[in-house]
Design a protein around this motif. Structure first.
Motif, PDB file in Angstrom:
ATOM      1  N   GLN A 106       0.810  -1.228   0.000  1.00 38.05           N
ATOM      2  CA  GLN A 106       0.000   0.000   0.000  1.00 38.05           C
ATOM      3  C   GLN A 106       0.844   1.279   0.000  1.00 38.05           C
ATOM      4  O   GLN A 106       0.306   2.377   0.100  1.00 38.05           O
ATOM      5  N   GLU A 107       2.150   1.143  -0.123  1.00 40.27           N
ATOM      6  CA  GLU A 107       2.993   2.343  -0.097  1.00 40.27           C
ATOM      7  C   GLU A 107       2.612   3.314  -1.232  1.00 40.27           C
ATOM      8  O   GLU A 107       2.519   4.532  -1.018  1.00 40.27           O
ATOM      9  N   ALA A 108       2.351   2.780  -2.433  1.00 40.07           N
ATOM     10  CA  ALA A 108       1.993   3.635  -3.575  1.00 40.07           C
ATOM     11  C   ALA A 108       0.712   4.408  -3.265  1.00 40.07           C
ATOM     12  O   ALA A 108       0.603   5.611  -3.551  1.00 40.07           O
ATOM     13  N   GLU A 109      -0.242   3.702  -2.655  1.00 39.79           N
ATOM     14  CA  GLU A 109      -1.539   4.316  -2.326  1.00 39.79           C
ATOM     15  C   GLU A 109      -1.375   5.482  -1.346  1.00 39.79           C
ATOM     16  O   GLU A 109      -1.950   6.555  -1.543  1.00 39.79           O
ATOM     17  N   ILE A 110      -0.550   5.280  -0.294  1.00 34.48           N
ATOM     18  CA  ILE A 110      -0.424   6.370   0.695  1.00 34.48           C
ATOM     19  C   ILE A 110       0.352   7.546   0.090  1.00 34.48           C
ATOM     20  O   ILE A 110       0.129   8.691   0.455  1.00 34.48           O
ATOM     21  N   TRP A 111       1.245   7.243  -0.838  1.00 27.98           N
ATOM     22  CA  TRP A 111       1.979   8.324  -1.517  1.00 27.98           C
ATOM     23  C   TRP A 111       1.003   9.188  -2.323  1.00 27.98           C
ATOM     24  O   TRP A 111       1.040  10.415  -2.271  1.00 27.98           O
ATOM     25  N   LYS A 136      -2.203   9.536  -1.770  1.00 30.66           N
ATOM     26  CA  LYS A 136      -3.046  10.273  -0.811  1.00 30.66           C
ATOM     27  C   LYS A 136      -2.287  11.471  -0.243  1.00 30.66           C
ATOM     28  O   LYS A 136      -2.849  12.537  -0.023  1.00 30.66           O
ATOM     29  N   PHE A 137      -1.005  11.248   0.012  1.00 31.81           N
ATOM     30  CA  PHE A 137      -0.160  12.322   0.544  1.00 31.81           C
ATOM     31  C   PHE A 137      -0.129  13.496  -0.446  1.00 31.81           C
ATOM     32  O   PHE A 137      -0.314  14.653  -0.055  1.00 31.81           O
ATOM     33  N   LEU A 138       0.081  13.174  -1.726  1.00 38.21           N
ATOM     34  CA  LEU A 138       0.149  14.238  -2.740  1.00 38.21           C
ATOM     35  C   LEU A 138      -1.174  15.005  -2.791  1.00 38.21           C
ATOM     36  O   LEU A 138      -1.188  16.245  -2.820  1.00 38.21           O
ATOM     37  N   GLU A 139      -2.281  14.272  -2.784  1.00 37.07           N
ATOM     38  CA  GLU A 139      -3.600  14.932  -2.813  1.00 37.07           C
ATOM     39  C   GLU A 139      -3.746  15.883  -1.631  1.00 37.07           C
ATOM     40  O   GLU A 139      -4.162  17.024  -1.771  1.00 37.07           O
TER      41      GLU A 139
END
Ligand code: SF4
Length: 502
Positions: free
Chosen positions: A351-356, A358-361
């Protein structure tokens, strides 16, 4: 007296540690840190990965019974097996070792190399012999690894009646190094001599607190209390073991002496900048006053932006997996008077890609909000994640421009009356308290590892609380810096200099 490769390794890192292990009160020792267990497990895994599909043997008896385990290792070598995992080598007495004094006590030398690998050659077993392969978790072939490998190789040569064979050292990246025994055996024997001399004479080495090496040591609290009692200069930031030797030579072994010490003499030995910083650090600590190291308060204040919405950012990572599993974001909105914490957590490494994303958003909801953090790690991580998940170069650059590293501002411009410049120490000095007491980033690494195995949600909650407090501590520090710089009278430094010269 039992002298093992571990004793040698410990001595190289801190000469006081083997002394305490031999003669210290075990009640003063703390329990081993979870992080150390984790490192040991990782090292075992690393060795097994190197062996992959190779066939290997290992002694049946555990290392704790090293005599039996050693006999089993010897039997395997006599059989001529190709590879021995965690073999045990030991020798009673010091015959064959180049030591400048004779030792009355019976000394047993003990070592357990990661691997013993069969080679063509000549030994008491026949036309074969073994070589030492030392597998270490570090990224570089550190001197202490070479020292230990040299000790193991010499012990092996004496046991198998062969010539010395340069051992192999394999580090984390799997890079392999041959250790040159022409250099390392003599260095190793010098250190062996020093350990023996210290242990036989029971001369307790002086305490010297170094965050890096004391953090994982079981004597940390014991030594720290002594250092505090003695107001030991190792508690002063910037005093390294080699600089401490210079300070001792100049007779500057107390805070007062160092603060008043002759600047020219100190500068001659340590250089102008180091001398200046050390004296100022001594003054800040002596008078318990934060000081400006360079620049005017106004010019430093300009490097710390203030906005109606600010972001405080902190990461929890798992270095072994090369994973950034928690991106903690605290958004402080001064207009709305809100403080909202967003723990973007990867419940699985995938899920690292997913949280990245979300972080950008989240951080681009307000593209002008400055992002405060406390280390270079956040910058490196943004670069790593942007490259890995193909974030546009423009977005990455816009993000990097908004980062404000408060560690950089503090260490570049400030001298604080603290024992080090970690966020934890500084924020605690400001009165901030973490809800999770006695926890470190390393403990979070262990907790995350356990979470992946057990799915115990309490572990995730504890990590999130710790990370939120890191973000809040950064916020606290930023506020304090702004307040300090807005009201600091530059005459404070001059005044302290005058007090010192009276
Ligand atoms: S706490 Fe530090 S000074 Fe004390 S024995 Fe351990 S490493 Fe050495």
């Amino acid at each position: 007296m039992l002298l093992s490769d571990v004793v040698l390794l410990d001595y190289k890192r801190c000469n006081r540690r083997p002394f305490l292990d031999f003669y210290g009160d075990p009640n003063q020792q703390e329990a081993q840190r979870d992080f150390l267990f984790k490192l040991r497990e990782e090292n075992k895994k690393q060795v097994l990965e190197i062996l992959a599909d190779s066939f290997y043997h290992q002694p049946e008896t555990a290392f704790q019974d090293w005599q039996t385990s050693g006999q089993e290792t010897l039997a395997l070598m006599e059989q001529g097996v190709d590879c021995i995992l965690n073999g045990v080598l030991w020798q009673t007495g010091l015959a064959g070792w180049n030591l400048p004094f004779s030792v009355r006590e019976t000394v047993t030398l003990l070592a357990s190399p990661s691997l013993l690998v069969k080679q063509p050659g000549s030994s008491i077993f026949g036309d074969w012999q073994y070589e030492v392969v030392s597998v270490k978790l570090g990224r570089r072939p550190k001197p202490e690894y070479k020292l230990v490998a040299a000790f193991q190789a010499k012990l092996l040569a004496l046991m198998q009646g062969s010539e010395l064979v340069n051992p192999r050292l394999i580090v984390k990246s799997r890079s392999e190094y041959r250790i040159n025994l022409t250099t390392w055996v003599s260095r190793m024997e010098e250190i062996l001599t020093a350990v023996l001399a210290m242990l036989i004479s029971r001369q307790e080495p002086e305490v010297f607190i170094s965050r890096q090496r004391c953090n994982l040591c079981q004597w940390q609290s014991f030594c720290y209390d002594i250092a505090q009692e003695q107001a030991h200069l190792s508690l002063l930031p910037g005093v390294t073991p080699s600089r401490y030797e210079v300070l001792k030579k100049l007779g500057l072994t107390s805070l007062e002496n160092l603060a008043q010490g002759n600047h020219f003499l100190l500068a001659k030995e340590l250089g102008k900048d180091v001398a200046f910083d050390l004296k100022k650090q001594a003054m800040a600590t002596l008078y318990q006053k934060p000081l400006l190291k360079s620049g005017s308060p106004a010019s430093v204040l300009e490097t710390i932006p203030t906005a109606h919405r600010e972001i405080y950012f902190d990461i929890e990572a798992e270095p072994e997996r090369n994973l950034d599993y928690l991106l903690g974001v605290l958004i402080v909105d001064y207009q709305q008077q809100t403080e909202t914490f967003y723990p973007l957590i990867a419940e699985t490494p995938e899920q690292e890609a997913e949280i990245w994303e979300k972080f950008l958003e989240l951080v681009f909801l307000d593209p002008h909000a400055p992002i405060f953090h406390y280390s270079k790690y956040e910058v490196e991580t943004i670069r790593r994640l942007a490259a890995l998940y193909r974030t546009s170069r423009t977005q990455e650059q816009l993000l990097l421009k908004r980062l404000v590293d408060l560690h950089d501002r503090v260490t570049r411009y400030m001298i604080l009356p603290t024992e080090n410049y970690s966020l934890k120490t500084i924020a605690q000095w400001l009165g901030f308290q973490w809800r999770e007491t006695g926890v470190s980033g390393e403990q979070c690494v262990c907790w995350y590892d356990q979470w992946l195995k057990t799915r115990d949600r309490d572990l995730l909650k504890a990590i999130i609380r710790y990370n939120e407090d890191d973000c809040r501590a950064t916020y606290e520090l930023k506020n304090w810096l702004v307040q300090f710089l807005s009201s600091h009278d530059p005459k404070t430094e001059q005044h302290l200099h005058q007090v010192q010269s009276i």
